[in-house]
Structure formats: C-alpha cells, structure tokens
Design a protein around this motif. Structure first.
Motif, short mmCIF file in Angstrom:
data_model
loop_
_atom_site.label_atom_id
_atom_site.label_comp_id
_atom_site.label_asym_id
_atom_site.label_seq_id
_atom_site.Cartn_x
_atom_site.Cartn_y
_atom_site.Cartn_z
N MET A 1 0.75 -1.25 0.06
CA MET A 1 0.12 -0.03 0.08
C MET A 1 1.04 1.14 -0.20
O MET A 1 1.82 1.40 0.87
CB MET A 1 -0.90 -0.04 1.33
N GLU A 2 0.45 2.03 -1.13
CA GLU A 2 1.27 3.53 -0.98
C GLU A 2 1.07 4.45 0.34
O GLU A 2 -0.24 4.31 0.92
CB GLU A 2 0.89 3.97 -2.20
N LYS A 3 1.99 4.83 0.73
CA LYS A 3 2.02 5.57 2.10
C LYS A 3 1.90 7.06 1.56
O LYS A 3 2.60 7.65 0.59
CB LYS A 3 3.26 5.45 2.99
N GLY A 4 1.20 7.91 2.43
CA GLY A 4 1.21 9.28 2.41
C GLY A 4 2.51 9.85 3.25
O GLY A 4 2.73 9.17 4.37
N ILE A 5 3.23 11.06 3.00
CA ILE A 5 4.09 11.59 4.03
C ILE A 5 3.34 12.80 4.29
O ILE A 5 3.20 13.86 3.49
CB ILE A 5 5.66 11.82 3.19
N PHE A 6 3.19 13.16 5.54
CA PHE A 6 2.77 14.28 6.31
C PHE A 6 3.97 15.00 7.06
O PHE A 6 4.60 14.28 7.60
CB PHE A 6 1.57 13.90 7.32
N ASN A 20 3.36 10.78 -6.65
CA ASN A 20 3.81 11.93 -7.08
C ASN A 20 3.03 13.18 -7.06
O ASN A 20 3.10 14.20 -7.56
CB ASN A 20 3.75 11.70 -8.84
N VAL A 21 2.10 13.16 -6.10
CA VAL A 21 1.16 14.37 -5.90
C VAL A 21 1.44 15.01 -4.52
O VAL A 21 1.69 14.11 -3.50
CB VAL A 21 -0.23 13.98 -6.02
N THR A 22 1.81 16.25 -4.57
CA THR A 22 1.93 16.87 -3.12
C THR A 22 1.10 18.15 -2.95
O THR A 22 0.97 18.98 -4.10
CB THR A 22 3.36 17.47 -3.22
N ILE A 23 0.38 18.00 -1.83
CA ILE A 23 -0.45 19.32 -1.73
C ILE A 23 -0.03 20.09 -0.31
O ILE A 23 0.78 19.35 0.55
CB ILE A 23 -1.97 18.88 -1.31
N PRO A 58 8.81 22.04 -1.66
CA PRO A 58 8.90 21.27 -2.92
C PRO A 58 8.00 21.68 -3.83
O PRO A 58 7.14 22.38 -3.74
CB PRO A 58 8.55 19.65 -2.34
N ARG A 59 8.00 20.76 -4.81
CA ARG A 59 7.15 21.28 -6.14
C ARG A 59 5.59 20.96 -5.59
O ARG A 59 5.51 19.77 -5.11
CB ARG A 59 7.43 20.45 -7.30
N LEU A 60 4.97 21.90 -5.70
CA LEU A 60 3.25 21.58 -5.26
C LEU A 60 2.52 21.33 -6.50
O LEU A 60 2.63 21.97 -7.75
CB LEU A 60 2.74 22.96 -4.68
N ASP A 61 1.46 20.70 -6.34
CA ASP A 61 0.38 20.41 -7.28
C ASP A 61 -0.84 21.00 -6.90
O ASP A 61 -1.83 21.08 -7.88
CB ASP A 61 -0.13 18.87 -7.45
N ALA A 62 -1.08 21.42 -5.63
CA ALA A 62 -2.35 22.28 -5.27
C ALA A 62 -2.18 22.64 -3.86
O ALA A 62 -1.39 22.11 -3.08
CB ALA A 62 -3.48 21.43 -5.47
N VAL A 63 -2.97 23.91 -3.51
CA VAL A 63 -3.15 24.27 -2.32
C VAL A 63 -4.70 24.03 -1.86
O VAL A 63 -5.45 24.15 -2.30
CB VAL A 63 -2.71 25.88 -2.24
N ALA A 118 -1.37 14.09 -10.87
CA ALA A 118 0.45 14.31 -10.96
C ALA A 118 0.58 12.84 -11.37
O ALA A 118 0.98 12.14 -10.62
CB ALA A 118 0.94 14.80 -9.86
N ASP A 119 1.21 12.70 -12.65
CA ASP A 119 1.97 11.38 -13.05
C ASP A 119 1.08 10.34 -12.63
O ASP A 119 2.00 9.21 -12.11
CB ASP A 119 3.49 11.28 -12.80
#
Length: 276
Positions: A1-6, A20-23, A58-63, A118-119
């Motif tokens: 399972m993919e993990k999220g990093i907070f 690949n997605v960062t908010i 880092p590079r962001l995809d959304a706020v 994102a990708d």
C-alpha cells in the motif's frame, strides 16, 4: 500500500505527499514576531517561526485553503507561491484570490469535489462542513465562511487508498456528524485546535471563541471517528487560549491517547501508520 508523507510546517500549514502528488494546506509563512491580520482591525503576533519558508517548499500540485484569514493565507504566501497553482477553497476565498492573481483558485460548495492529478497519482478534495464560531458571526460577516476537507489519495483507476480529514477552523458542531456517515473509514483526522479567542470590544468584551479547545477537539474526534488524530493550530499565535496539553489530557482521560499522532514542527510521519 502506498504511504502518504505528512510534514508539519506550523500553525495549520502542512504538506501531504502521496506518490507523485503533493499538496500544501493553509499557507502561513509569517516570521516569528510578525502580525497576522484577522479582519475587522484585529491582528495577532506570531510566536513561533514556521519550519519552512515559501522558497524551501517542494514542487506543489495544489493548495487546500480552509478560509481566508491572515494566519492561514498571509502576505508571504501571497507573494511567494506560484500564482498558477490550483487553490481549492471556499467560494468566498476563491473569488478574492482570483482578484489577487491566483486564476486557478476554485471555490467548492459543501460536498463538492475537485481532483488534482500528477503522473498517475491523484487527490480528490471534497469540501465538508465547518463553522468558524457561532452561526450569527458568519451571517453578520464577522467571520468568513470556512470549509473542512476530505482528502482522498490514490493511483490510476484504483479506489482511494488514503483518506484524511482536515477540520479547518471550526467548532465541534453537529453538522460534522454527517462526515463519517459519508466517509466511514477515515485513516487520519487533522484537527485545528487552540481555542482561538477574538476580542470584539464592547460587543463581546470577553472574546469570541472561534476554534476548538481541548474538550471540543476531543468531541470532534468522537464525531469524526478517524483511526488517528493529528493536532495542529495550537500555539503559533497570541489569540490561542487553549494549549495542546488540554487536548492531550482530555484524550488521555477518555482512553484515546493511542490515537494521537503528535508531529513536531519540521518533522514528518507516514500516513496511515500501522493499525492500532
């Protein structure tokens, strides 16, 4: 399972990276000692520096922005963030941000969603109920409209693998009870605490409480019922009247200490953590 990093930056500002997605949420990058504008001539001094500056992000995809107050969207965020970024927020805030040059600011009605990709990875942001103080204060335009959010992360065409609730600046109102009915498995809930108290002169000389204190925060945890609770928004400004310890003590008294994830400023954790 993919993990999220907070990653916790300070106040209500944090990053979640999933594949690949960062908010980024509620961007507040004022320096220690600077003042946030809270409307109606009210300001509050920042007591702790954020763990990052805008140019270190880092590079962001959304706020994702819960509402338009100076401790959630400040002049440093306004100047430093890429104006081409999607900003997912309330209709009230989006209208103002578009006038400030953030043309991709999108306002959501409650239960409305917007997906960012994102990708091959994605996050679906759904606006959920929140109320920043008593209802009359919003009706009288003393306080801006606020939204909580459900962040569902996934990859490709698969169902979402990670579900995170973000309270926004709200009180533990009964409207929150609809959230777990629609989202019965929330891995982590991020709760804006602090018991923020705003003075309003002769009208409300004792101050108007507009965010959850420790007791209200635990009430919200019980209403939302996430696997884990992450406290934020509790010691960065002078208007906060309820320390983090009030929430931690109340969680302990109710036998829920094992559900707390306390993330110090500048540090990161994996979401979801191992099952309890």
């Amino acid at each position: 399972m993919e993990k999220g990093i907070f990653t916790f930056i300070g106040n209500a500002t944090f990053l979640i990276r999933y594949g690949n997605v960062t908010i980024l949420t509620d961007p507040n990058f004022l320096h220690r000692g600077e003042y946030a504008y809270l409307g109606h001539g009210l300001t509050s001094k920042r007591l702790h520096a954020p763990a990052s500056t805008v140019d270190q992000l880092p590079r962001l995809d959304a706020v994702v922005l819960s509402h338009l107050h100076g401790d959630h969207w400040d002049r440093r965020a306004q100047a430093g963030l890429d104006h081409a970024l999607p900003v997912i927020t309330t209709e009230h805030a989006a209208k103002k941000l578009r006038r400030r040059g953030f043309e991709k600011a999108a306002g959501l009605a409650i239960w409305e969603s917007r997906t960012v990709t994102a990708d091959g990875d994605w996050v679906r942001v759904t606006a959920v109920p929140g109320r920043h103080g008593p209802s009359w204060a919003t009706t009288a335009r003393i306080l801006p409209p606020v939204m909580g959010s459900i962040l569902e992360f996934g990859s490709g065409t698969e169902p979402p693998k990670l579900c995170v609730y973000v309270s926004g600046d709200t009180l533990a109102v009964e409207d929150l009870a609809e959230i777990p009915r629609r989202y019965p498995r929330i891995h982590s809930g991020v709760f804006h605490l602090g018991g923020t108290r705003l003075p309003f002169g002769d009208k409300i000389p004792w101050g108007l409480t507009v965010t959850m204190d420790g007791i209200e925060g635990v009430k919200a945890v019980n209403l939302i019922s996430p696997d884990y609770a992450i406290p934020v928004h509790f010691d960065d400004y002078g208007v906060f009247a309820s320390p983090l310890s009030a929430f931690l003590d109340e969680m302990e008294q109710q036998g829920m200490s094992e559900r707390i994830i306390h993330v110090p400023r500048g540090q990161s954790v994996e979401l979801p953590p191992p099952p309890r």
